[in-house]
Design a protein around this motif. Structure first.
Motif, PDB file in Angstrom:
ATOM      1  N   ARG A   1       0.800  -1.212   0.000  1.00 37.37           N
ATOM      2  CA  ARG A   1       0.000   0.000   0.000  1.00 37.37           C
ATOM      3  C   ARG A   1       0.843   1.277   0.000  1.00 37.37           C
ATOM      4  NH1 ARG A   1      -1.334   4.236   0.234  1.00 37.37           N
ATOM      5  NH2 ARG A   1      -3.258   5.218   0.910  1.00 37.37           N
ATOM      6  N   GLU A   2       2.017   1.199   0.589  1.00 38.68           N
ATOM      7  CA  GLU A   2       2.944   2.336   0.614  1.00 38.68           C
ATOM      8  C   GLU A   2       3.209   2.856  -0.805  1.00 38.68           C
ATOM      9  OE1 GLU A   2       4.065   3.752   3.307  1.00 38.68           O
ATOM     10  OE2 GLU A   2       5.596   5.078   2.481  1.00 38.68           O
TER      11      GLU A   2
ATOM     12  N   ASP B   1      -1.530  10.447   4.351  1.00 35.46           N
ATOM     13  CA  ASP B   1      -2.177  10.744   5.632  1.00 35.46           C
ATOM     14  C   ASP B   1      -1.253  11.516   6.579  1.00 35.46           C
ATOM     15  OD1 ASP B   1      -4.721   9.583   5.140  1.00 35.46           O
ATOM     16  OD2 ASP B   1      -3.778   7.611   5.264  1.00 35.46           O
ATOM     17  N   LEU B   2       0.029  11.352   6.381  1.00 36.41           N
ATOM     18  CA  LEU B   2       0.994  12.055   7.248  1.00 36.41           C
ATOM     19  C   LEU B   2       1.002  13.555   6.989  1.00 36.41           C
ATOM     20  CD1 LEU B   2       3.968   9.535   7.069  1.00 36.41           C
ATOM     21  CD2 LEU B   2       2.418   9.891   8.983  1.00 36.41           C
ATOM     22  N   LYS B   3       0.459  13.948   5.819  1.00 32.77           N
ATOM     23  CA  LYS B   3       0.465  15.369   5.443  1.00 32.77           C
ATOM     24  C   LYS B   3      -0.874  16.041   5.764  1.00 32.77           C
ATOM     25  CE  LYS B   3       3.121  13.976   1.384  1.00 32.77           C
ATOM     26  NZ  LYS B   3       2.697  13.502   0.066  1.00 32.77           N
TER      27      LYS B   3
END
Ligand SMILES: O=c1ccn([C@H]2C[C@H](O)[C@@H](CO)O2)c(=O)[nH]1
Ligand SMILES: [Zn+2]
Length: 157
Positions: free
Chosen positions: A114-115, A148-150
């Motif tokens: 998924r990465e 999602d980290l952003k």
């Protein structure tokens, strides 16, 4: 209009290549299984990963005397590819010796796939050559990924 037409042709070529390369990829995963290092589980797994430009990377499970350090075939293949500069993939095929089940990637490997995007194919095979074809996003719905980290945070420190 010319560009639209060209895109259309490329889409057909893409589907054509994926359709006809699928048996080769599945056979390659079957062959990759021969190198499985699995003295503890005796459960051989092979993987074959095809990158955007058609380059294929193979992988097998690599176990360890320190049990929890064992690596799955899928992650071995993805790590080989990424370490050689590839981050965009079309499909991964997985093979095992299980006679009556399609080999299904573990949760850790699904997240690892998924990465590198959710819209690429996973071919889960059986020794008789039959297979099940699913997208990464179907194997790992409602997933957490790099974007999602952003995302906006309620509070930050
Ligand atoms: O999709 C899978 C499932 C299992 N294994 C490996 C991990 C371990 O070495 C062995 C038994 O779980 O099979 C893989 O490589 N891929
Ligand atoms: Zn795994």
């Amino acid at each position: 209009r010319h560009i639209r037409q060209q895109q259309h042709i490329y889409l057909h070529i893409y589907i054509f290549v994926l359709f006809f390369s699928s048996p080769i990829l599945r056979f390659t995963s079957w062959k990759a299984k021969e190198f499985a290092y699995c003295p503890y589980s005796k459960f051989r797994v092979g993987a074959a990963l095809v990158a955007h430009d058609g380059t294929v990377f193979t992988g097998c499970n690599v176990e360890n005397a320190c049990n929890n350090l064992g690596l799955c075939a899928e992650r071995t293949a993805i790590t080989k590819a990424v370490s050689e500069g590839y981050r965009s993939f079309k499909a991964i095929a997985i093979a095992s010796d299980m006679e009556e089940e399609f080999i299904s990637p573990c949760g850790g490997c699904r997240q690892f796939m998924r990465e590198f995007g959710v819209k690429w194919s996973v071919f889960m095979t059986k020794p008789d050559g039959s297979y099940m074809d699913m997208l990464v996003e179907d194997l790992l719905p409602v997933s957490f990924g790099p974007d999602d980290l952003k995302k906006k945070k309620a509070s930050s420190e």
